[in-house]
Design a protein around this motif. Structure first.
Motif, short mmCIF file in Angstrom:
data_model
loop_
_atom_site.label_atom_id
_atom_site.label_comp_id
_atom_site.label_asym_id
_atom_site.label_seq_id
_atom_site.Cartn_x
_atom_site.Cartn_y
_atom_site.Cartn_z
N VAL A 1 0.84 -1.17 0.00
CA VAL A 1 0.00 0.00 0.00
C VAL A 1 0.88 1.22 0.00
CG1 VAL A 1 -1.69 1.29 1.28
CG2 VAL A 1 -1.69 -1.20 1.34
N LEU A 2 0.83 1.97 -1.04
CA LEU A 2 1.64 3.16 -1.12
C LEU A 2 1.07 4.14 -0.12
CD1 LEU A 2 1.86 3.48 -4.93
CD2 LEU A 2 3.08 2.00 -3.37
N VAL A 3 1.89 4.53 0.83
CA VAL A 3 1.37 5.33 1.91
C VAL A 3 1.58 6.80 1.66
CG1 VAL A 3 1.61 5.82 4.33
CG2 VAL A 3 1.86 3.51 3.48
N PHE A 4 0.50 7.57 1.85
CA PHE A 4 0.54 8.98 1.50
C PHE A 4 0.36 9.89 2.70
CE2 PHE A 4 -2.23 12.67 0.72
CZ PHE A 4 -1.30 13.47 0.15
N VAL A 5 1.18 10.88 2.79
CA VAL A 5 0.92 11.99 3.69
C VAL A 5 0.93 13.26 2.87
CG1 VAL A 5 1.71 13.27 5.68
CG2 VAL A 5 1.97 10.80 5.63
N LYS A 6 1.99 13.49 2.14
CA LYS A 6 2.09 14.57 1.17
C LYS A 6 3.25 14.25 0.26
CE LYS A 6 5.03 17.50 4.08
NZ LYS A 6 5.17 18.80 4.73
N PRO A 7 3.41 14.93 -0.86
CA PRO A 7 4.51 14.61 -1.76
C PRO A 7 5.85 14.67 -1.07
CG PRO A 7 2.95 16.07 -2.82
CD PRO A 7 2.52 15.96 -1.38
N VAL B 1 14.12 13.14 -4.91
CA VAL B 1 15.31 12.90 -5.69
C VAL B 1 15.13 11.73 -6.65
CG1 VAL B 1 16.86 13.85 -3.95
CG2 VAL B 1 16.26 11.43 -3.86
N GLY B 2 14.04 11.04 -6.59
CA GLY B 2 13.81 9.89 -7.46
C GLY B 2 12.37 9.47 -7.37
N LEU B 3 12.13 8.17 -7.32
CA LEU B 3 10.79 7.66 -7.16
C LEU B 3 10.21 8.13 -5.83
CD1 LEU B 3 11.63 4.08 -8.39
CD2 LEU B 3 9.95 5.58 -9.50
N HIS B 4 8.97 8.60 -5.85
CA HIS B 4 8.38 9.12 -4.63
C HIS B 4 6.87 9.07 -4.71
CE1 HIS B 4 8.72 12.57 -7.36
NE2 HIS B 4 7.70 13.11 -6.71
N VAL B 5 6.24 9.32 -3.57
CA VAL B 5 4.79 9.27 -3.46
C VAL B 5 4.19 10.66 -3.65
CG1 VAL B 5 2.91 8.92 -1.80
CG2 VAL B 5 4.74 7.25 -1.96
N GLU B 6 3.17 10.73 -4.48
CA GLU B 6 2.34 11.93 -4.59
C GLU B 6 0.90 11.48 -4.59
OE1 GLU B 6 3.21 14.40 -7.92
OE2 GLU B 6 5.28 14.83 -7.28
N GLN C 1 -1.73 5.43 8.91
CA GLN C 1 -1.35 6.84 9.02
C GLN C 1 -0.22 7.06 10.02
OE1 GLN C 1 -2.89 9.26 6.86
NE2 GLN C 1 -0.93 10.15 7.46
N THR C 2 -0.25 6.28 11.11
CA THR C 2 0.83 6.39 12.10
C THR C 2 2.17 6.06 11.48
OG1 THR C 2 -0.67 5.83 13.92
CG2 THR C 2 1.68 5.48 14.30
N VAL C 3 2.19 5.03 10.67
CA VAL C 3 3.44 4.64 10.01
C VAL C 3 3.86 5.68 8.99
CG1 VAL C 3 4.39 2.94 8.40
CG2 VAL C 3 3.17 2.18 10.44
N LEU C 4 2.89 6.20 8.23
CA LEU C 4 3.23 7.22 7.24
C LEU C 4 3.79 8.48 7.90
CD1 LEU C 4 0.16 6.88 4.88
CD2 LEU C 4 2.41 5.85 4.66
N ASP C 5 3.21 8.82 9.01
CA ASP C 5 3.65 10.03 9.72
C ASP C 5 5.06 9.89 10.29
OD1 ASP C 5 1.26 11.25 9.13
OD2 ASP C 5 0.36 10.88 11.10
N PHE D 1 -8.13 1.64 1.70
CA PHE D 1 -6.93 2.44 1.43
C PHE D 1 -7.23 3.56 0.45
CE2 PHE D 1 -5.25 -1.39 3.24
CZ PHE D 1 -4.20 -0.94 4.02
N GLU D 2 -8.06 3.26 -0.53
CA GLU D 2 -8.42 4.30 -1.50
C GLU D 2 -9.19 5.43 -0.82
OE1 GLU D 2 -10.83 4.65 -5.74
OE2 GLU D 2 -9.94 2.73 -5.12
N ALA D 3 -10.10 5.08 0.07
CA ALA D 3 -10.91 6.10 0.76
C ALA D 3 -10.04 7.01 1.62
CB ALA D 3 -11.98 5.42 1.61
N ASN D 4 -8.94 6.48 2.14
CA ASN D 4 -8.06 7.28 2.99
C ASN D 4 -6.95 7.98 2.20
OD1 ASN D 4 -8.71 6.92 6.00
ND2 ASN D 4 -8.89 4.84 5.20
N GLY D 5 -6.93 7.77 0.88
CA GLY D 5 -5.93 8.46 0.06
C GLY D 5 -4.54 7.89 0.19
#
Length: 450
Positions: free
Chosen positions: A19-25, A30-35, A204-208, A238-242
């Motif tokens: 699950v790609l975890v998102f908080v913000k970009p 510098v390379g592959l990253h989450v947006e 979210q705890t892990v993403l933070d 996961f989709e509902a939480n972005g």
């Protein structure tokens, strides 16, 4: 015991959805990253993983496998490594990365020793896995555009799965404290299947915990995900939480109680989620092998399905732009048995020009995957059109990253909204699936720019 290793040999087959975890970009990516919910490259282009797992640590001599899975259409390979606690140690990380790059594959590197920690007595902790990554840091720094670090495979078993949250957050924090800027991937507990929903409820705890906001979650889908409802309900949360998501491992329905792979493939495609099937070859129980004895000419039912079926790799994969000479990288040639490139610079009015290069990514009886690289000339362009004439017996059936039409034997490909504006010397790529009979000839391309 399965080569799929302990993971599948526990109480039931295990699933790991990445699950790609998102908080913000990711800050100063510098390379592959989450947006948002997406993995993107440094140039901002979304990248959707389409690939397989390769059990490298147990079969270090099977280096042809990288070229083989690429020829079958994959854009990513998840490589099994060992920290030395149970397998390995894998001290050939630099060579593995080189093999990925030579074959134009994004490299997901994982430590397998953590499998089932807390339930499997021999397993390594996530903290020990991080120590391994630190020991390999010199091979990893500078590869952020090519490499994803999957900190530890299925890092918690079914005993005290709740420890996953603190252990995963601490591992991410330690990776960042030691200077790693890569996209990080973290697997779920419960041998990857998260059937107690610890990852789902604590994501979210892990993403933070990630100071770079650049962590993606991974779910492994096996017997727990044997119905469409189980799969869609999980993905919906996961989709509902972005939160971005990748399905880091999954198998196929070889009997009625196993994973519903058809739903996984269809939902991944519909939602833009990456997936990495288990596994190329070498399982102790070969039911999950895609290729018999690592031979790409002997694909199993599972191998035929994931590579050549609906929503499979050939039909949906798009190569990372870092391999196409765009703003984030330079081309790395992949060996092919026949000539595959046809560069054709084509000046247009107003002094503008573009060039188009044609490459066969993979070929099989009656079908092939092609790719065209479009490069702006000495001036910036705002749009491009590439045309070519099909040889007798050729046809184009599907395309991505371009609007492609066919009139008679003439193919016309035009840029889409996000890849028409190119700076001087900047390139983009589009791909397509085609059929052929007789001679799969390399055409001469014409490129016009506006």
């Amino acid at each position: 015991m399965k080569r799929r290793i302990v993971t599948l040999g526990a109480a039931f087959l295990v699933v790991v959805a990445s699950v790609l975890v998102f908080v913000k970009p990711a800050d100063a990516a510098v390379g592959l990253h989450v947006e948002g919910r997406d993995i993107v490259e440094a140039n901002g282009r979304p990248f959707v993983m389409r690939g397989v797992n390769h059990p490298h640590v147990w079969f270090t001599g099977q280096t042809d496998s990288f070229a083989d899975v690429k020829a079958l259409g994959a854009n990513t390979v998840r490589v099994v490594l060992g920290s030395g606690k149970r397998w390995g140690p894998s001290t050939d990380v630099a060579n593995v990365i080189s093999l990925c790059k030579q074959n134009r594959l994004i490299c997901v590197l994982e430590v397998h020793d953590t499998t089932g920690y807390g339930e499997e007595g021999a397993a390594a902790s996530l903290d020990e896995a991080v120590d391994y990554w630190i020991s390999q840091k010199s091979a990893l720094v500078g590869q952020e555009g090519y490499v994803v670090i999957n900190i530890g495979n299925e890092p918690i078993g079914n005993v005290n799965a709740g420890q996953w949250t603190a252990a995963t957050a601490a591992a991410i924090t330690k990776m960042r404290a030691n200077g790693f800027e890569h996209l990080l991937m973290v697997d779920a507990p419960n041998w990857g299947q998260d059937w107690q929903y610890v990852m789902r409820d604590n994501a979210q705890t892990v993403l933070d915990a990630d100071s770079r906001h650049n962590t993606v979650l991974s779910i492994h889908m096996y017997a727990v995900f044997n119905t469409a409802k189980a799969i869609t309900d999980y993905l919906d949360r996961f989709e509902a939480n972005g939160w971005p998501l990748v399905i880091g491992e999954f198998g196929w329905r070889f009997n009625a109680n196993e994973v519903d792979h058809e739903t996984i493939l269809a939902e991944a495609q519909a939602r833009g989620l990456g997936y990495l099937g288990w596994s190329w070859s070498g399982n102790t129980d070969p039911i999950l092998d895609m290729a018999t004895d690592f031979d790409p000419a002997r694909l199993t039912t599972w191998g035929q399905r994931i590579f050549n079926g609906a929503n499979g790799i050939k039909a949906t994969a798009s190569e990372a732009t870092i391999f196409g000479g765009g703003p984030t990288g330079t081309p790395s040639p992949i060996p092919t048995p026949t000539p595959t490139e046809s560069p054709t610079p084509s000046p247009t009015g107003g002094g503008k020009a573009c060039a188009a290069e044609y490459r066969v990514v993979g070929q099989w009886p009656g079908g092939f995957q092609g790719e065209v690289r479009v490069t702006a000339g000495s001036s910036a362009i705002s749009g491009w059109t590439v045309t070519w004439t099909l040889a007798s017996g050729q046809a184009v059936s599907q395309a991505w990253n371009a609007t492609v039409t066919t009139g008679g034997s003439v193919v016309t490909a035009r840029n889409v909204s996000y890849n028409g504006s190119l700076g001087a010397g900047v390139a983009t790529t589009f791909g397509f699936l085609g059929s052929w009979s007789g001679d799969n000839a390399v055409p001469t391309l014409s490129c016009t720019a506006t």
